[in-house]
Design a protein around this motif. Structure first.
Motif, short mmCIF file in Angstrom:
data_model
loop_
_atom_site.label_atom_id
_atom_site.label_comp_id
_atom_site.label_asym_id
_atom_site.label_seq_id
_atom_site.Cartn_x
_atom_site.Cartn_y
_atom_site.Cartn_z
N PHE A 1 0.81 -1.25 -0.19
CA PHE A 1 0.08 -0.10 0.00
C PHE A 1 0.89 1.29 -0.07
N TYR A 4 0.30 5.38 1.08
CA TYR A 4 -0.39 6.16 1.91
C TYR A 4 0.33 7.59 1.66
N SER A 30 -3.92 12.54 9.12
CA SER A 30 -3.71 11.19 9.17
C SER A 30 -3.34 10.69 7.81
N PRO A 31 -3.02 9.31 7.66
CA PRO A 31 -2.58 8.74 6.48
C PRO A 31 -3.98 8.53 5.46
N LEU A 54 -4.96 6.22 2.20
CA LEU A 54 -4.65 5.47 1.18
C LEU A 54 -5.00 6.13 -0.21
N TYR A 77 -1.25 -5.92 -5.21
CA TYR A 77 -1.26 -7.27 -4.73
C TYR A 77 -0.39 -8.10 -5.85
N LEU A 126 4.18 7.25 2.54
CA LEU A 126 4.42 6.28 3.52
C LEU A 126 4.16 4.90 2.51
N PHE A 165 5.00 -0.12 8.13
CA PHE A 165 5.21 1.26 7.53
C PHE A 165 6.83 1.48 7.32
N GLY A 166 7.05 1.71 6.13
CA GLY A 166 8.38 2.35 6.10
C GLY A 166 8.26 3.90 6.52
N TYR A 178 -3.28 2.63 15.98
CA TYR A 178 -1.86 2.76 15.70
C TYR A 178 -1.50 4.21 16.70
N GLN A 205 1.52 7.12 16.47
CA GLN A 205 2.34 7.91 15.61
C GLN A 205 3.27 9.00 16.28
N PRO A 242 6.66 6.89 11.25
CA PRO A 242 5.48 6.12 10.81
C PRO A 242 4.80 5.69 11.91
N PRO A 243 3.37 5.22 11.39
CA PRO A 243 2.32 4.57 12.49
C PRO A 243 2.92 3.39 12.97
N LEU A 255 1.71 -0.12 15.04
CA LEU A 255 0.64 -0.78 15.44
C LEU A 255 0.38 -1.15 16.92
N LEU A 273 -0.11 11.13 17.89
CA LEU A 273 -1.29 11.17 17.38
C LEU A 273 -1.82 9.76 17.53
N LEU A 312 -4.24 7.04 16.03
CA LEU A 312 -4.90 6.73 14.77
C LEU A 312 -5.72 5.21 14.88
N ASN A 338 -6.34 -6.74 3.69
CA ASN A 338 -7.24 -5.86 3.17
C ASN A 338 -6.76 -4.12 3.23
N GLU A 339 -7.30 -3.54 2.32
CA GLU A 339 -6.62 -1.94 2.59
C GLU A 339 -7.56 -1.49 3.94
N GLN A 340 -6.68 -0.71 4.73
CA GLN A 340 -6.87 0.07 5.87
C GLN A 340 -7.14 1.57 5.84
N PHE A 341 -8.47 1.83 6.12
CA PHE A 341 -8.54 3.31 6.16
C PHE A 341 -8.66 3.93 7.48
N PHE A 342 -7.66 5.01 7.50
CA PHE A 342 -7.63 5.68 8.77
C PHE A 342 -8.71 6.82 9.18
N GLY A 343 -9.01 6.91 10.42
CA GLY A 343 -9.48 8.31 10.95
C GLY A 343 -8.63 9.27 11.05
N PRO A 344 -9.18 10.57 11.41
CA PRO A 344 -8.44 11.63 11.38
C PRO A 344 -7.43 11.85 12.61
N ARG A 391 -4.99 14.02 18.69
CA ARG A 391 -3.50 14.52 19.11
C ARG A 391 -3.91 14.32 20.72
#
Lengths: 112, 113
Positions: free
Chosen positions: A34, A36, A43-44, A46, A51, A88, A102-103, B35, B37, B42-43, B45, B88, B90, B100-106, B109
């Motif tokens: 991925f 980002y 925030s990150p 996407l 894949y 990222l 993450f890198g 996460y 950060q 980087p974030p 986990l 931060l 997240l 699967n793709e992960q979608f982040f909230g805002p 802080r």
């Protein structure tokens, strides 16, 4: 130690140019990759997932994956000042895909 | 609705306080993540929930306590934090585990005084 490596930058390109961001990963079993984008203080977000080996295009963005070389890249065509951000690279580090590593991110600066 | 929401946006707390961070998604996702950060990093986990059950705890100190009341909600309870916990925080969600793709909230802080 499973790792994701990126050049930290900054990568500076003029407006309209192609920006090329690179990422290598250490875990051969990784299956999901991925990109980002993260603006300062936000925030990150996407922007691309890939894949399978080869190229995947979405608008001005192209992700490229080479699993044999353990390498994934992101090309941004016609770069705009609004593309200035940290990019990222993220990789699922096991076959179950339970953890995203993450890198450290590459900072891109696009000058007008 | 493709949004992950987090409250509060900002939180300042003392080391003796107890507070909670909240995260909500209405995408029908069954995996949710916390996460942390730090600036210019980087974030990292912290926790993974899958189908409301804790799947991964990345050796996070017990002063952080996650909770998943239902498939749409994820909380992070904070108690006796240290100034170095300022960061931060997240929340993210994905359809399921397995790449699967992960979608982040805002994000929230957090500042610990």
């Amino acid at each position: 130690q499973k790792e994701v490596e990126q050049n930290s930058g900054p990568l500076s390109v003029p407006e309209g140019a192609i920006a090329s961001l690179n990422c290598t990963y250490s875990d051969r079993v990784s299956q999901s990759f991925f990109w980002y984008r993260q603006y300062s203080g936000k925030s990150p977000e996407l922007i691309m997932s890939i894949y399978s080996n080869g190229d995947k295009e979405d608008g001005r963005f192209t992700a490229q994956l080479n699993k044999a070389s353990q390498y994934v890249s992101l090309l941004i065509r016609d770069s705009q000042p609004s593309d200035s951000a940290t990019y990222l690279c993220a990789v699922n580090i096991n076959q179950a895909g339970t953890a995203l590593i993450f890198g450290k991110g590459t900072t891109l600066s696009v000058s007008s | 609705d493709t949004e992950v929401t987090q409250t509060p946006k900002h939180l300042v707390m003392g080391m003796t306080n107890k507070k909670s961070l909240k995260c909500e998604q209405h995408m029908g996702h069954r995996a949710m993540y916390w996460y942390k950060q730090k600036a210019k990093k980087p974030p990292e986990l912290m926790f993974v929930y899958s189908y409301e059950k804790l799947s991964i705890n990345e050796s996070v100190p017990s002063r952080f306590s996650p909770e998943c009341p239902n498939s749409s909600l994820l909380n992070l309870h904070l108690h006796a934090l240290q100034p170095e916990d300022s960061a931060l925080y997240l929340c993210a969600s994905s359809q399921a585990l397995g790449g699967n793709e992960q979608f982040f909230g805002p994000g929230t802080r957090l500042t610990v005084l």
